[in-house]
Scaffold this motif. Structure first.
Motif, PDB file in Angstrom:
ATOM      1  N   ARG A  87       0.833  -1.208   0.000  1.00  0.00           N
ATOM      2  CA  ARG A  87       0.000   0.000   0.000  1.00  0.00           C
ATOM      3  C   ARG A  87       0.871   1.263   0.000  1.00  0.00           C
ATOM      4  O   ARG A  87       0.527   2.259  -0.633  1.00  0.00           O
ATOM      5  CB  ARG A  87      -0.946  -0.009   1.199  1.00  0.00           C
ATOM      6  N   VAL A  88       1.988   1.207   0.710  1.00  0.00           N
ATOM      7  CA  VAL A  88       2.924   2.337   0.670  1.00  0.00           C
ATOM      8  C   VAL A  88       3.464   2.524  -0.740  1.00  0.00           C
ATOM      9  O   VAL A  88       3.544   3.647  -1.257  1.00  0.00           O
ATOM     10  CB  VAL A  88       4.071   2.125   1.671  1.00  0.00           C
ATOM     11  N   LEU A  89       3.827   1.407  -1.382  1.00  0.00           N
ATOM     12  CA  LEU A  89       4.328   1.468  -2.750  1.00  0.00           C
ATOM     13  C   LEU A  89       3.263   2.022  -3.687  1.00  0.00           C
ATOM     14  O   LEU A  89       3.554   2.834  -4.576  1.00  0.00           O
ATOM     15  CB  LEU A  89       4.763   0.077  -3.197  1.00  0.00           C
ATOM     16  N   ALA A  90       2.006   1.613  -3.477  1.00  0.00           N
ATOM     17  CA  ALA A  90       0.908   2.102  -4.315  1.00  0.00           C
ATOM     18  C   ALA A  90       0.728   3.609  -4.155  1.00  0.00           C
ATOM     19  O   ALA A  90       0.399   4.307  -5.117  1.00  0.00           O
ATOM     20  CB  ALA A  90      -0.385   1.369  -3.965  1.00  0.00           C
ATOM     21  N   ALA A  91       0.938   4.118  -2.949  1.00  0.00           N
ATOM     22  CA  ALA A  91       0.812   5.560  -2.711  1.00  0.00           C
ATOM     23  C   ALA A  91       1.865   6.334  -3.508  1.00  0.00           C
ATOM     24  O   ALA A  91       1.558   7.362  -4.132  1.00  0.00           O
ATOM     25  CB  ALA A  91       0.939   5.858  -1.220  1.00  0.00           C
ATOM     26  N   PHE A  92       3.106   5.846  -3.502  1.00  0.00           N
ATOM     27  CA  PHE A  92       4.155   6.515  -4.278  1.00  0.00           C
ATOM     28  C   PHE A  92       3.887   6.400  -5.778  1.00  0.00           C
ATOM     29  O   PHE A  92       4.134   7.341  -6.539  1.00  0.00           O
ATOM     30  CB  PHE A  92       5.523   5.929  -3.935  1.00  0.00           C
ATOM     31  N   ARG A  93       3.378   5.242  -6.205  1.00  0.00           N
ATOM     32  CA  ARG A  93       3.061   5.079  -7.619  1.00  0.00           C
ATOM     33  C   ARG A  93       1.907   5.980  -8.030  1.00  0.00           C
ATOM     34  O   ARG A  93       1.878   6.501  -9.157  1.00  0.00           O
ATOM     35  CB  ARG A  93       2.741   3.613  -7.915  1.00  0.00           C
ATOM     36  N   PHE A  94       0.943   6.189  -7.142  1.00  0.00           N
ATOM     37  CA  PHE A  94      -0.157   7.105  -7.455  1.00  0.00           C
ATOM     38  C   PHE A  94       0.395   8.507  -7.728  1.00  0.00           C
ATOM     39  O   PHE A  94      -0.013   9.172  -8.685  1.00  0.00           O
ATOM     40  CB  PHE A  94      -1.156   7.144  -6.294  1.00  0.00           C
ATOM     41  N   LEU A  95       1.319   8.958  -6.891  1.00  0.00           N
ATOM     42  CA  LEU A  95       1.925  10.270  -7.106  1.00  0.00           C
ATOM     43  C   LEU A  95       2.677  10.316  -8.428  1.00  0.00           C
ATOM     44  O   LEU A  95       2.725  11.354  -9.094  1.00  0.00           O
ATOM     45  CB  LEU A  95       2.885  10.605  -5.958  1.00  0.00           C
ATOM     46  N   SER A  96       3.267   9.199  -8.814  1.00  0.00           N
ATOM     47  CA  SER A  96       4.055   9.137 -10.035  1.00  0.00           C
ATOM     48  C   SER A  96       3.182   9.067 -11.289  1.00  0.00           C
ATOM     49  O   SER A  96       3.589   9.550 -12.354  1.00  0.00           O
ATOM     50  CB  SER A  96       4.987   7.923  -9.992  1.00  0.00           C
ATOM     51  N   TYR A  97       1.979   8.472 -11.186  1.00  0.00           N
ATOM     52  CA  TYR A  97       1.140   8.262 -12.358  1.00  0.00           C
ATOM     53  C   TYR A  97       0.071   9.328 -12.544  1.00  0.00           C
ATOM     54  O   TYR A  97      -0.322   9.635 -13.676  1.00  0.00           O
ATOM     55  CB  TYR A  97       0.432   6.901 -12.288  1.00  0.00           C
ATOM     56  N   LYS A  98      -0.449   9.881 -11.446  1.00  0.00           N
ATOM     57  CA  LYS A  98      -1.587  10.797 -11.521  1.00  0.00           C
ATOM     58  C   LYS A  98      -1.210  12.092 -12.216  1.00  0.00           C
ATOM     59  O   LYS A  98      -0.266  12.777 -11.830  1.00  0.00           O
ATOM     60  CB  LYS A  98      -2.110  11.099 -10.113  1.00  0.00           C
ATOM     61  N   GLY A  99      -1.955  12.431 -13.263  1.00  0.00           N
ATOM     62  CA  GLY A  99      -1.723  13.674 -13.981  1.00  0.00           C
ATOM     63  C   GLY A  99      -3.036  14.210 -14.523  1.00  0.00           C
ATOM     64  O   GLY A  99      -4.120  13.690 -14.234  1.00  0.00           O
ATOM     65  N   TRP A 100      -2.961  15.238 -15.336  1.00  0.00           N
ATOM     66  CA  TRP A 100      -4.148  15.865 -15.905  1.00  0.00           C
ATOM     67  C   TRP A 100      -3.899  16.135 -17.378  1.00  0.00           C
ATOM     68  O   TRP A 100      -2.760  16.169 -17.840  1.00  0.00           O
ATOM     69  CB  TRP A 100      -4.472  17.166 -15.170  1.00  0.00           C
ATOM     70  N   ARG A 101      -4.978  16.342 -18.109  1.00  0.00           N
ATOM     71  CA  ARG A 101      -4.870  16.652 -19.536  1.00  0.00           C
ATOM     72  C   ARG A 101      -5.542  17.990 -19.794  1.00  0.00           C
ATOM     73  O   ARG A 101      -6.726  18.173 -19.490  1.00  0.00           O
ATOM     74  CB  ARG A 101      -5.515  15.556 -20.379  1.00  0.00           C
ATOM     75  N   LEU A 102      -4.783  18.922 -20.327  1.00  0.00           N
ATOM     76  CA  LEU A 102      -5.273  20.257 -20.639  1.00  0.00           C
ATOM     77  C   LEU A 102      -5.231  20.440 -22.151  1.00  0.00           C
ATOM     78  O   LEU A 102      -4.154  20.584 -22.743  1.00  0.00           O
ATOM     79  CB  LEU A 102      -4.409  21.325 -19.950  1.00  0.00           C
ATOM     80  N   GLY A 103      -6.420  20.417 -22.764  1.00  0.00           N
ATOM     81  CA  GLY A 103      -6.465  20.474 -24.221  1.00  0.00           C
ATOM     82  C   GLY A 103      -5.819  19.241 -24.812  1.00  0.00           C
ATOM     83  O   GLY A 103      -6.217  18.119 -24.535  1.00  0.00           O
ATOM     84  N   GLY A 104      -4.800  19.424 -25.615  1.00  0.00           N
ATOM     85  CA  GLY A 104      -4.085  18.284 -26.181  1.00  0.00           C
ATOM     86  C   GLY A 104      -2.754  18.049 -25.512  1.00  0.00           C
ATOM     87  O   GLY A 104      -1.877  17.401 -26.093  1.00  0.00           O
ATOM     88  N   TRP A 105      -2.606  18.550 -24.279  1.00  0.00           N
ATOM     89  CA  TRP A 105      -1.307  18.472 -23.593  1.00  0.00           C
ATOM     90  C   TRP A 105      -1.451  17.745 -22.274  1.00  0.00           C
ATOM     91  O   TRP A 105      -2.371  18.028 -21.493  1.00  0.00           O
ATOM     92  CB  TRP A 105      -0.782  19.892 -23.363  1.00  0.00           C
ATOM     93  N   ASN A 106      -0.564  16.797 -22.019  1.00  0.00           N
ATOM     94  CA  ASN A 106      -0.537  16.088 -20.740  1.00  0.00           C
ATOM     95  C   ASN A 106       0.324  16.846 -19.753  1.00  0.00           C
ATOM     96  O   ASN A 106       1.448  17.248 -20.075  1.00  0.00           O
ATOM     97  CB  ASN A 106       0.043  14.671 -20.904  1.00  0.00           C
TER      98      ASN A 106
END
Length: 600
Positions: A87-106
């Motif tokens: 679960r600790v590893l999943a928390a760090f991976r969430f921070l690493s993977y979570k992003g947003w998309r603005l228009g056509g840009w990640n």
């Protein structure tokens, strides 16, 4: 005028490594002297007060990521079962993977933003926290000619330089320590460049304000080499920074690459003269030169001594927009790794090396073949495609630098279920993953791999199927590979752009597979061995990721290479799975690991 002074007008004479730190006797009152020599504004110790803490900030970040890399290797065996560690590893991976998309840009990931925010807080605190910003000079009292705000910003900008240059190197000690490949460090190269540029502006404008107030700015410009060198350096720095904005760099990549190194050299040379050996300023240039030279020499040794200069690249046009490059070699590499190729007969392009993802895997104790599938655009790839069309199967001399990056050793083989996703020519990376999977399929029980490829190219299916047939030949495959399924999604059929060819296709609902009875023997072999299906329309990538993670207790590995919209969809699905793991949701995998590639 002194002859040495006329020959080197941009440097004080005599030239030394470090300037004198002795401020001399203070002629003001005791209170004024104490104010002038106080900890945060004493000019003769400004490099120690501001440059060294900046170096420490970068080193702390590198050390933390190095510790994380080491601990991940130590605790990896304990991740075989669901536990608080997972679960600790999943928390760090969430921070690493979570992003947003603005228009056509990640956007960058949440974790990148948090680390970047720490840098913003540090630089703002160090720049704007100490007072005063300007000396309380009058016509009678002069505390100094360098505003404290400009002094501190200048030394912090100087301290950024070694890390800025180091982060640009393909082979660098930061990658060796942290395990983060150079192309993923490029975001920090860009962000450190912006930090250094903003600090340079903060360094510049207080001097303009001060000398306008003093009334001698024209005289300073006319007689002071420090102004000339500073202006040239900041113009070069502005060029480097703004031309590196992603949409500008991607649109004019060949021009960007041709000018970037030249402008970087101009910047460093004039910045060197601008610093004029004040205190320890030239130490940072020495550190930069030594570190970057070692990185450059390492890459050159790999190119000329390990790989040699006798390699030939064979060019074959696979479709209207796809070029296959093959190079016979004895080098070894891992799945998903890339190399930089310098083609020696492509005119001005022979001066630069370009990255290409390897689409094959090596075999031990025999001659190997590097295979690349490249989308023809402008510049170098357009030139290569023109050569291939003019003379199919042409061979041209090439230099190899690498391999770099790729998937950490053993990562894909460690997972119970694997998902490989490729978009467009990014499908090439899936071929190396497929071959790596089938190599060990006989010793990997209960392992699964699903491959999803999306393409707008009507001719892509032909060359991809042939590549699978080549894998079957190299690996001597005679029966279907257990646990492997490949889906090719042809998106050019959407909106009636083009109908799927009826030849060698049979419809099964919305899924179509190559007909084993009507197709050629090679197509039949690839279809049966790899469980190959052709599907009309876009794949539902979030659903595919969640489907792979819907079995409790399994480990899942996901690799994606494709356009930005594809990377975003997969990253969002992967971050959602991390949330489920953190909350111990029933019926969910114990871990999901994601590797993404931005180019191929």
């Amino acid at each position: 005028m002194d002859m040495g002074m006329s020959m080197l007008p941009w440097l004080d004479q005599p030239v030394m490594l470090h300037s004198n730190r002795n401020p001399g006797a203070c002629a003001m009152t005791a209170e004024q002297c104490a104010y002038k020599n106080s900890y945060w504004v004493f000019w003769y110790q400004a490099d120690h007060r501001y440059a060294l803490p900046t170096v420490a900030f970068f080193l702390v970040a590198i050390i933390l990521f190095t510790l994380g890399h080491i601990l991940a290797g130590i605790f990896a065996p304990r991740m075989k079962q669901a536990s608080p560690l997972s679960r600790v590893l999943a928390a760090f991976r969430f921070l690493s993977y979570k992003g947003w998309r603005l228009g056509g840009w990640n956007t960058q990931s949440l974790g990148v933003f948090l680390l970047g925010a720490a840098g913003v807080v540090f630089f703002l605190a160090m720049t704007l926290g100490p007072r005063p910003y300007y000396w309380p000079n009058t016509k009678e009292i002069n505390y100094g000619n360098s505003p404290p705000l400009a002094t501190r910003a200048g030394f912090m900008a100087l301290a950024c330089m070694p890390f800025l240059i180091l982060l640009s190197a393909k082979a660098n000690p930061i990658t060796a320590l942290t395990g983060i490949s150079h192309e993923k460090l490029n975001v920090w190269h860009n962000w450190v460049a912006w930090a250094m540029f903003v600090l340079a502006l903060v360094h510049t404008f207080p001097f303009i304000v001060y000398h306008v107030w003093k009334g001698d700015i024209v005289e300073q410009w006319s007689t002071g080499g420090v102004w000339v060198t500073g202006v040239v350096a900041i113009i070069a720095q502005a060029w480097l920074t703004f031309m590196s904005v992603p949409w500008i760099r991607n649109r004019y990549y060949e021009f960007f690459k041709a000018t970037h190194l030249f402008m970087a050299l101009v910047f460093v040379i004039f910045f060197f003269f601008h610093c004029d050996f004040r205190m320890s300023s030239w130490d940072y240039f020495i550190a930069t030169g030594v570190l970057y030279s070692l990185c450059w020499l390492y890459a050159q040794c790999k190119t000329y001594f390990e790989h040699g200069i006798r390699h030939k690249a064979r060019l074959v046009p696979e479709s209207e927009h796809t070029l296959r490059i093959t190079i016979d070699t004895r080098m070894e590499w891992g799945p998903g790794q890339h190399v930089f190729l310098r083609f020696l007969t492509c005119g001005v392009h022979a001066l630069t090396a370009h990255p290409f993802t390897i689409c094959s895997v090596p075999r031990r104790d025999c001659k190997n073949q590097l295979v690349f599938y490249v989308k023809s655009r402008g510049g170098l790839t357009g030139r290569l495609m023109a050569l291939a069309r003019k003379n199919p199967d042409i061979q041209i001399p090439v230099l190899i630098d690498g391999p770099y990056g790729g998937i950490p050793a053993g990562r894909v083989g460690d997972f119970d279920r694997n998902l490989a996703i490729g978009g467009g020519v990014g499908a090439g990376i899936t071929l190396s993953l497929i071959e790596d999977f089938v190599r060990y399929s006989s010793v990997q029980e209960n392992k699964e791999m699903k491959v999803i490829v999306a393409t707008r190219d009507p001719d892509m299916r032909a060359w991809y199927t042939q590549a699978l047939e080549d894998i079957a030949t190299r690996q001597a495959l005679e029966k279907p590979v257990a646990g492997l399924a490949i889906h090719i999604h042809e998106t050019f059929t959407e909106g009636g752009e083009q109908e799927l060819s009826a030849e060698n296709i049979k419809v099964q609902g919305n899924t179509q597979s190559i007909d084993s009875k009507e197709s050629s023997p090679s197509s039949t072999s690839a279809t049966e061995i790899f469980n190959l299906q052709v599907i009309a329309g876009r794949p539902d990538l979030p659903a595919a990721v969640h489907h792979m993670a819907d079995r409790e207790g399994v480990s899942v590995g996901v690799v994606v290479c494709g356009p930005s919209s594809m990377l975003y969809d997969v990253r969002e699905a992967a971050s959602a799975v991390q949330n489920s793991i953190i909350s111990t949701k029933p019926g969910i995998a114990r871990e999901l690991w994601l590797h993404s590639e931005k180019f191929s």
